[in-house]
Design a protein around this motif. Structure first.
Motif, short mmCIF file in Angstrom:
data_model
loop_
_atom_site.label_atom_id
_atom_site.label_comp_id
_atom_site.label_asym_id
_atom_site.label_seq_id
_atom_site.Cartn_x
_atom_site.Cartn_y
_atom_site.Cartn_z
N ILE A 29 8.63 23.82 65.10
CA ILE A 29 8.16 24.90 64.23
C ILE A 29 6.77 24.52 63.72
N ILE A 30 5.83 25.46 63.85
CA ILE A 30 4.46 25.23 63.38
C ILE A 30 4.10 26.30 62.37
N SER A 31 3.68 25.87 61.19
CA SER A 31 3.21 26.79 60.15
C SER A 31 1.69 26.76 60.10
N CYS A 32 1.09 27.95 60.15
CA CYS A 32 -0.36 28.08 60.07
C CYS A 32 -0.83 28.36 58.64
N GLY A 33 0.06 28.21 57.66
CA GLY A 33 -0.37 28.27 56.27
C GLY A 33 0.05 29.50 55.50
N ASP A 34 -0.13 29.40 54.18
CA ASP A 34 0.19 30.45 53.21
C ASP A 34 1.66 30.83 53.22
N LEU A 35 2.52 29.82 53.27
CA LEU A 35 3.95 30.05 53.21
C LEU A 35 4.56 29.21 52.09
N ASP A 36 5.59 29.74 51.47
CA ASP A 36 6.28 29.07 50.39
C ASP A 36 6.81 27.71 50.88
N PRO A 37 6.54 26.63 50.16
CA PRO A 37 7.04 25.32 50.61
C PRO A 37 8.56 25.29 50.71
N ASP A 38 9.25 26.06 49.86
CA ASP A 38 10.71 26.09 49.94
C ASP A 38 11.19 26.73 51.25
N TYR A 39 10.41 27.66 51.76
CA TYR A 39 10.73 28.32 53.04
C TYR A 39 10.68 27.30 54.18
N LEU A 40 9.61 26.51 54.21
CA LEU A 40 9.48 25.51 55.26
C LEU A 40 10.56 24.43 55.13
N SER A 41 10.85 24.03 53.90
CA SER A 41 11.90 23.04 53.68
C SER A 41 13.25 23.59 54.13
N PHE A 42 13.48 24.87 53.91
CA PHE A 42 14.72 25.51 54.35
C PHE A 42 14.84 25.48 55.87
N LEU A 43 13.75 25.80 56.55
CA LEU A 43 13.79 25.86 58.01
C LEU A 43 14.01 24.48 58.63
N VAL A 44 13.37 23.47 58.07
CA VAL A 44 13.55 22.13 58.63
C VAL A 44 14.95 21.59 58.34
#
Length: 204
Positions: A29-44
């Protein structure tokens, strides 16, 4: 290989209405920015794939609370299953906020990567927040692309440049996929699934 690209707005499908199994088969999964850190933590946490990210121009809170379990790839080249991936987040200067850069500053960031690019013998995917100038950007100051990215693409010829920042709903007939030379440019707004044949990510 399947790579889930994300940027700018959290996908309801993957967060609010998430169901077990929706991340099955995703390798990265690659995030290009401007996303809630909790969202990325949820996905991982919910998936089995690592999450790599760069900063968007609204990601100042990452300094206080970075996405847990995720890897920041700013200003470096990382390798994942044979793919060489370079991260260059941020947007043009328009308000003086965090993660905003002048063209001169972005060129300096790119020049500082020469040894890492030489050691990795190039790059396959460039991950940015802002698009390259003339390739999916807009004319207003905050959403103009970086001209500094163009020589990088021309010299190293990555297979992909993935970015966010310019939302797909900003205007009608906006193209998600563009090309410059040998590079495919993808706007990762919300989510986009990139599927790579096995032979495309073998480093020679």
């Amino acid at each position: 290989m399947k790579i889930l690209l994300l940027s700018d707005t959290e996908s309801l499908y993957l967060w609010d209405y998430y169901r077990p199994g929706r991340l099955d088969g995703i390798d990265l999964i690659i995030s290009c920015g401007d996303l809630d850190p909790d969202y990325l933590s949820f996905l991982v946490t919910m998936g089995r794939a690592p999450v790599f990210y760069v900063h968007g121009n609204h990601d100042g809170k990452y300094e206080r609370r970075p996405p847990e379990g995720c890897t920041c790839i700013e200003d470096t080249v990382v390798e994942f299953k044979g793919l060489r991936i370079l991260g260059l987040g941020g947007s043009p200067v328009y308000s003086g906020g965090p993660h905003q850069y002048t063209e001169k500053e972005m060129r300096k960031r790119i020049r500082s990567l020469w040894w890492k690019l030489r050691r990795s013998k190039g790059v396959d995917i460039v991950v940015t927040h802002c698009p390259a100038r003339g390739y999916g950007d807009d004319e207003d100051r905050p959403h103009r692309g970086f001209e500094a990215f163009l020589p990088l693409l021309d010299q190293y010829k990555p297979k992909y440049l993935v970015h966010g920042h310019v939302h797909m709903n900003y205007g009608v007939d906006r193209e998600r996929i563009l090309h410059r030379g040998e590079t495919t440019i993808i706007n990762a707004y919300e989510r986009y699934l990139l599927t790579l044949p096995e032979e495309t990510h073998e480093v020679s």
